[in-house]
Motif scaffolding. Structure first.
Motif, PDB file in Angstrom:
ATOM      1  N   LEU A   1       0.819  -1.207   0.000  1.00 13.83           N
ATOM      2  CA  LEU A   1       0.000   0.000   0.000  1.00 13.83           C
ATOM      3  C   LEU A   1       0.858   1.264   0.000  1.00 13.83           C
ATOM      4  CD1 LEU A   1      -2.890  -0.975   2.437  1.00 13.83           C
ATOM      5  CD2 LEU A   1      -2.941  -0.840  -0.056  1.00 13.83           C
ATOM      6  N   LEU A   2       2.005   1.227   0.669  1.00 13.76           N
ATOM      7  CA  LEU A   2       2.888   2.396   0.661  1.00 13.76           C
ATOM      8  C   LEU A   2       3.488   2.609  -0.719  1.00 13.76           C
ATOM      9  CD1 LEU A   2       4.066   4.674   2.305  1.00 13.76           C
ATOM     10  CD2 LEU A   2       5.955   3.188   2.942  1.00 13.76           C
TER      11      LEU A   2
ATOM     12  N   LEU B   1       9.975   7.570  -4.801  1.00 18.62           N
ATOM     13  CA  LEU B   1      10.137   6.482  -3.839  1.00 18.62           C
ATOM     14  C   LEU B   1      10.656   6.968  -2.485  1.00 18.62           C
ATOM     15  CD1 LEU B   1      11.619   3.674  -6.126  1.00 18.62           C
ATOM     16  CD2 LEU B   1       9.249   3.983  -5.395  1.00 18.62           C
ATOM     17  N   HIS B   2      10.527   8.261  -2.237  1.00 15.97           N
ATOM     18  CA  HIS B   2      11.056   8.860  -1.004  1.00 15.97           C
ATOM     19  C   HIS B   2      10.522   8.154   0.246  1.00 15.97           C
ATOM     20  CE1 HIS B   2      12.230  11.924   1.924  1.00 15.97           C
ATOM     21  NE2 HIS B   2      10.966  11.985   2.315  1.00 15.97           N
TER      22      HIS B   2
ATOM     23  N   GLN C   1      10.694   4.030   4.651  1.00 17.99           N
ATOM     24  CA  GLN C   1      10.048   2.952   5.389  1.00 17.99           C
ATOM     25  C   GLN C   1      10.914   1.701   5.417  1.00 17.99           C
ATOM     26  OE1 GLN C   1       7.612   3.491   7.254  1.00 17.99           O
ATOM     27  NE2 GLN C   1       5.995   1.940   7.212  1.00 17.99           N
ATOM     28  N   PHE C   2      11.585   1.434   4.293  1.00 16.65           N
ATOM     29  CA  PHE C   2      12.459   0.263   4.231  1.00 16.65           C
ATOM     30  C   PHE C   2      13.680   0.419   5.133  1.00 16.65           C
ATOM     31  CE2 PHE C   2      10.172  -1.316   0.508  1.00 16.65           C
ATOM     32  CZ  PHE C   2      10.245  -2.681   0.727  1.00 16.65           C
ATOM     33  N   VAL C   3      14.050   1.649   5.453  1.00 16.70           N
ATOM     34  CA  VAL C   3      15.151   1.869   6.395  1.00 16.70           C
ATOM     35  C   VAL C   3      14.757   1.380   7.789  1.00 16.70           C
ATOM     36  CG1 VAL C   3      16.473   3.651   7.606  1.00 16.70           C
ATOM     37  CG2 VAL C   3      16.198   3.785   5.130  1.00 16.70           C
TER      38      VAL C   3
ATOM     39  N   VAL D   1       0.965  -0.772   8.731  1.00 17.57           N
ATOM     40  CA  VAL D   1       0.485  -0.520   7.372  1.00 17.57           C
ATOM     41  C   VAL D   1       0.796   0.912   6.950  1.00 17.57           C
ATOM     42  CG1 VAL D   1      -1.536  -0.488   5.854  1.00 17.57           C
ATOM     43  CG2 VAL D   1      -1.321  -2.262   7.608  1.00 17.57           C
ATOM     44  N   SER D   2       0.512   1.881   7.825  1.00 17.86           N
ATOM     45  CA  SER D   2       0.790   3.274   7.512  1.00 17.86           C
ATOM     46  C   SER D   2       2.288   3.569   7.535  1.00 17.86           C
ATOM     47  CB  SER D   2       0.089   4.198   8.515  1.00 17.86           C
ATOM     48  OG  SER D   2      -1.301   4.064   8.448  1.00 17.86           O
ATOM     49  N   TYR D   3       2.666   4.646   6.856  1.00 21.08           N
ATOM     50  CA  TYR D   3       4.054   5.114   6.893  1.00 21.08           C
ATOM     51  C   TYR D   3       4.353   5.737   8.246  1.00 21.08           C
ATOM     52  CZ  TYR D   3       7.963   8.302   6.206  1.00 21.08           C
ATOM     53  OH  TYR D   3       9.144   8.986   6.349  1.00 21.08           O
ATOM     54  N   GLY D   4       5.565   5.500   8.752  1.00 17.30           N
ATOM     55  CA  GLY D   4       5.998   6.131   9.994  1.00 17.30           C
ATOM     56  C   GLY D   4       7.051   5.304  10.704  1.00 17.30           C
TER      57      GLY D   4
END
Length: 378
Positions: free
Chosen positions: A39-40, A56-57, A62-64, A345-348
Motif C-alpha cells: 500500500l505504501l 520512492l522517497h 520505510q524500508f530503512v 500498514v501506515s508510513y511512519g
C-alpha cells in the motif's frame, strides 16, 4: 548447502523460540507488514510528489526502518516475562522523559509538539510510551493483587495520570484515548472493584465533554463529524469517494486517483488507498488480520495462570486493536477524524518501531510455558 530446519529437540535459543512462539500470531503480523509495503508503494509516490521529493522517497524511508523493526520483534520475543518487564521499565522511563522534552524543544506541527529530534532523527515518544506503559501497569496491577501490602493500584494511578497528562499537553487526545482504553481494560482484568471501573468510565466521559467544551480543535472535529456542513470535510469526503470508486475488487494496483488528492494518503488515510485500488476484498482481509491478532492474543492470555502475563497481553492487545480501529473508523467516517497510523500498514518510523516493541513483548508473553519456565516446548 543443507537446509536450515528446527527440530523439536533443538535446544538452541532460536530453536526453542521457533517451537514456543505463536507462529500463527507471528504470521498475521508479517502479513500486515507485507500489505503495508504494497500500500505504501501505491500511496507513497503521490505523497512524495506533494513535497517535490523523489517518487520512492517514503518507500525508501520505510524500508530503512523495516529491518530494525523486525529485529526488535525477534529479539524482544525471545525474552522471559521478567526480561519483558525490565525492557518495558527502561523504555517507559525513557519515553516519559522524551514526552517531557517534546513540548519544550520539539517543533509545532499542525498545532502539536509531539516530536523530538535526536542526532538528526525525529522520534515520536508517544509511540514508545504506549506498549511500555501497558507492561509496567500490568506489573504494578499484578504485584498489587499478589501482595496486599504493595500499593500497586495507587502506583498505576500515578503512572496513568503522568502519561495522560503529558500526552494532553502536546496535545494528543487520540493517543490519550488509546492508553485510557487500554488501562481501563487492564483495570478490569486485574479484578478490581466494579464500582471503581464505573467511576473511571464516568470520569472519562467528563473528560471528553470537557475537551469538547474547552478545546476549539476538538470541538471542530466533533462538529464536522456530526454536521459535515459546519466545516472543512475535504479529506473524509475524498476518502469516502475512494471506497466508492474501489467497489468490490478495486480499480487495480497503481490505478487509484483519490490518493493524489489526499494529503495524508500514506499515513492516516492509507485504508482509503486500499479500498480504491484493491477494493472491499483487501479491506476485509486487513480487518480480519487485525481481528485475528486481537482474538488470538487475548485467547492465549486467558489461558495463562500468570496474572501479570494476562493483564500485560490484554493491555498490549487492546492498544494494538484500538489503534487500528481508530484509523479505519476515521477513514470510514464512523468517528471524528483523528490522525493515527494503522499498525504496520501506515508510513511512519516511530510508529513501526514502537509497534515492533509492543508486538515483540506480546509474542514473548504468549509463548508456551512448561513448569513456569518461559520458552520451554510444550
Amino acid at each position: 548447502m543443507k537446509n536450515i530446519t528446527f527440530g523439536r529437540t533443538d535446544t538452541s535459543i532460536v530453536g526453542r523460540w521457533w517451537w514456543t512462539v505463536d507462529r500463527m500470531l507471528l504470521t498475521a503480523i508479517l502479513l500486515l507488514i507485507v500489505i503495508g509495503i504494497i500500500l505504501l508503494m501505491a500511496a507513497g509516490p503521490a505523497a512524495a510528489g506533494r513535497i517535490n521529493a523523489d517518487p520512492l522517497h517514503f518507500v525508501r524511508r520505510q524500508f530503512v526502518f523495516l529491518p530494525p523493526a523486525l529485529f526488535v520483534i525477534f529479539i524482544v520475543s525471545l525474552l522471559s516475562p521478567q526480561g519483558v518487564r525490565r525492557v518495558a521499565l527502561v523504555a517507559f522511563a525513557t519515553a516519559l522523559l522524551l514526552l517531557m522534552i517534546a513540548p519544550l524543544t520539539g517543533p509545532a506541527i499542525k498545532g502539536a509538539t509531539r516530536w523530538v529530534y535526536i542526532g538528526g532523527l525525529s522520534i515520536q515518544p508517544s509511540e514508545f510510551v504506549k506498549p511500555a506503559f501497558a507492561v509496567v501497569s500490568a506489573w504494578m496491577f499484578s504485584e498489587g493483587r499478589m501482595n496486599p501490602n504493595f500499593p500497586g493500584f495507587r502506583v498505576c494511578m500515578v503512572l496513568y495520570a503522568m502519561t495522560a497528562g503529558l500526552l494532553i499537553i502536546q496535545p494528543d487526545f487520540g493517543q490519550t484515548m488509546v492508553i485510557s482504553a487500554m488501562w481501563g481494560v487492564q483495570f478490569f482484568l486485574a479484578g478490581l472493584p466494579l464500582i471503581l471501573v464505573v467511576v473511571l468510565f464516568a470520569l472519562s466521559l467528563v473528560g471528553a465533554v470537557g475537551a469538547y467544551m474547552l478545546l476549539p480543535h476538538v470541538q471542530s472535529r466533533v462538529d464536522r463529524f456530526l454536521n459535515p456542513e459546519s466545516g472543512d470535510t475535504y479529506q473524509i469526503e475524498k476518502a469516502m469517494q475512494a471506497f466508492r470508486d474501489g467497489g468490490f475488487l478495486g480499480r487495480g494496483p497503481g490505478e487509484g486517483r483519490v490518493k493524489e488528492l489526499l494529503p495524508d494518503s500514506h499515513t492516516d488515510f492509507i485504508f482509503a488507498v486500499a479500498g480504491e485500488e484493491f477494493g472491499l476484498i483487501l479491506c476485509l482481509l486487513v480487518v480480519g488480520l487485525f481481528a485475528f491478532v486481537v482474538i488470538r492474543a487475548m485467547s492465549r492470555a486467558m489461558q495463562e495462570n500468570n496474572l501479570f502475563v494476562m493483564i500485560g497481553v490484554g493491555g498490549l492487545t487492546v492498544q494494538f486493536g484500538m489503534q487500528a480501529l481508530v484509523n479505519m473508523a476515521s477513514s470510514l467516517h464512523m468517528m471524528p477524524t483523528k490522525g493515527m497510523t494503522m499498525p504496520f500498514v501506515s508510513y511512519g518510523g516511530s510508529s513501526m518501531l514502537g509497534l515492533a516493541l509492543g508486538v515483540g513483548m506480546m509474542l514473548a508473553l504468549t509463548r508456551r510455558h512448561v513448569g513456569g519456565v518461559p520458552g520451554s516446548p510444550s
